[in-house]
Design a protein around this motif. Structure first.
Motif, PDB file in Angstrom:
ATOM      1  N   ALA A  63       0.814  -1.219   0.000  1.00 15.58           N
ATOM      2  CA  ALA A  63       0.000   0.000   0.000  1.00 15.58           C
ATOM      3  C   ALA A  63       0.846   1.266   0.000  1.00 15.58           C
ATOM      4  O   ALA A  63       0.401   2.310  -0.491  1.00 15.58           O
ATOM      5  N   ASP A  64       2.076   1.183   0.537  1.00 17.71           N
ATOM      6  CA  ASP A  64       2.930   2.365   0.598  1.00 17.71           C
ATOM      7  C   ASP A  64       3.415   2.798  -0.781  1.00 17.71           C
ATOM      8  O   ASP A  64       3.952   3.895  -0.942  1.00 17.71           O
ATOM      9  N   SER A  86      -4.561   4.301   5.394  1.00 19.32           N
ATOM     10  CA  SER A  86      -4.149   4.612   4.025  1.00 19.32           C
ATOM     11  C   SER A  86      -3.655   6.048   3.916  1.00 19.32           C
ATOM     12  O   SER A  86      -2.706   6.335   3.177  1.00 19.32           O
ATOM     13  N   ILE A  91      -1.289   7.187   0.427  1.00 20.05           N
ATOM     14  CA  ILE A  91      -1.820   6.660  -0.821  1.00 20.05           C
ATOM     15  C   ILE A  91      -2.546   7.808  -1.543  1.00 20.05           C
ATOM     16  O   ILE A  91      -3.402   8.463  -0.953  1.00 20.05           O
TER      17      ILE A  91
END
Length: 227
Positions: A63-64, A86, A91
């Protein structure tokens, strides 16, 4: 795009299908083992069977470095937590389904794009199809305004008039705007001008600040109950 999708239920699964078919790199996070296995065997994507409200799980999903995350679980609390994590991971695009309209402001406050519960939207659409059959398609904007599609009936008040003539006759209020005209099933909509003449059978895309009320649809020849 690198997209992380949280949840593989009724909303998430069609999204996974669309995202993978579009050539995106997709990672799915799903807590339910059976759902996770089904997605893994059905789509070309990485599936992580774990809890997305744990930061390490999102990091395992990459997700990074993701371009977007979409949270589709059936619990607003879970979606909020996922979205907060998030944001911490920076993101760029974060989107979430919201089931309870009362929670919309919470998502907005944390800077998340939202979509109202799709099941409710479908229910409203079906009700509209029965209640107002003249409306071909519609989208609500805010509390009252709507964009909708409607056909021009023969001998309706607006049939044969130019937009300028219709405005002069008081048929088009200040809160109405005809956005596009599709004629004879053509693939290229006509851009409305003041001298554009409307014809029976035209499919119009209309914006109305007061929604598609019976008073509005009467103008196009669709006379329905005014209740």
């Amino acid at each position: 795009m690198y997209i992380v999708i949280v949840g593989a239920g009724d909303i998430g699964t069609p999204l996974i299908e669309i995202a993978t078919a579009g050539g995106n790199e997709v990672v799915v996070i799903e807590r339910d083992e059976a759902k996770a296995e089904l997605v893994a065997s059905s789509f070309d994507c990485l599936v992580i069977h774990d809890d997305a409200t744990v930061k390490d799980t999102l990091l395992d999903a990459g997700a990074d470095r993701a371009d977007a995350l979409i949270s589709t679980t059936d619990q607003d609390a879970t979606n909020i937590m996922v979205c907060l994590l998030s944001k911490e991971l920076s993101i760029p695009k974060i989107v979430s389904v919201v089931h309870n309209p009362d929670h919309m402001d919470i998502f907005r406050q944390i800077g998340v794009n939202t979509m109202e519960n799709p099941q409710r939207l479908i229910a409203e659409y079906l009700y509209r199809s029965v209640k107002r059959p003249a409306i071909v398609d519609y989208m609500r904007i805010g509390d009252e305004a709507e964009v909708f599609e409607i056909t021009v009936k023969e001998d309706s008040p607006i049939d044969g008039k130019t937009l300028q003539e219709a405005d002069t006759a008081g048929l088009l209020s200040a809160e109405m705007l005809i956005v596009a005209i599709e004629r004879n099933g053509g693939g290229h909509p006509i851009t409305p001008r003041g001298n554009t003449r409307l014809e029976a059978g035209d499919l119009l895309t209309v914006y109305s600040g007061k929604g598609a009320t019976p008073e509005i649809t009467d103008i196009f020849g669709h006379y329905e109950d005014h209740d």
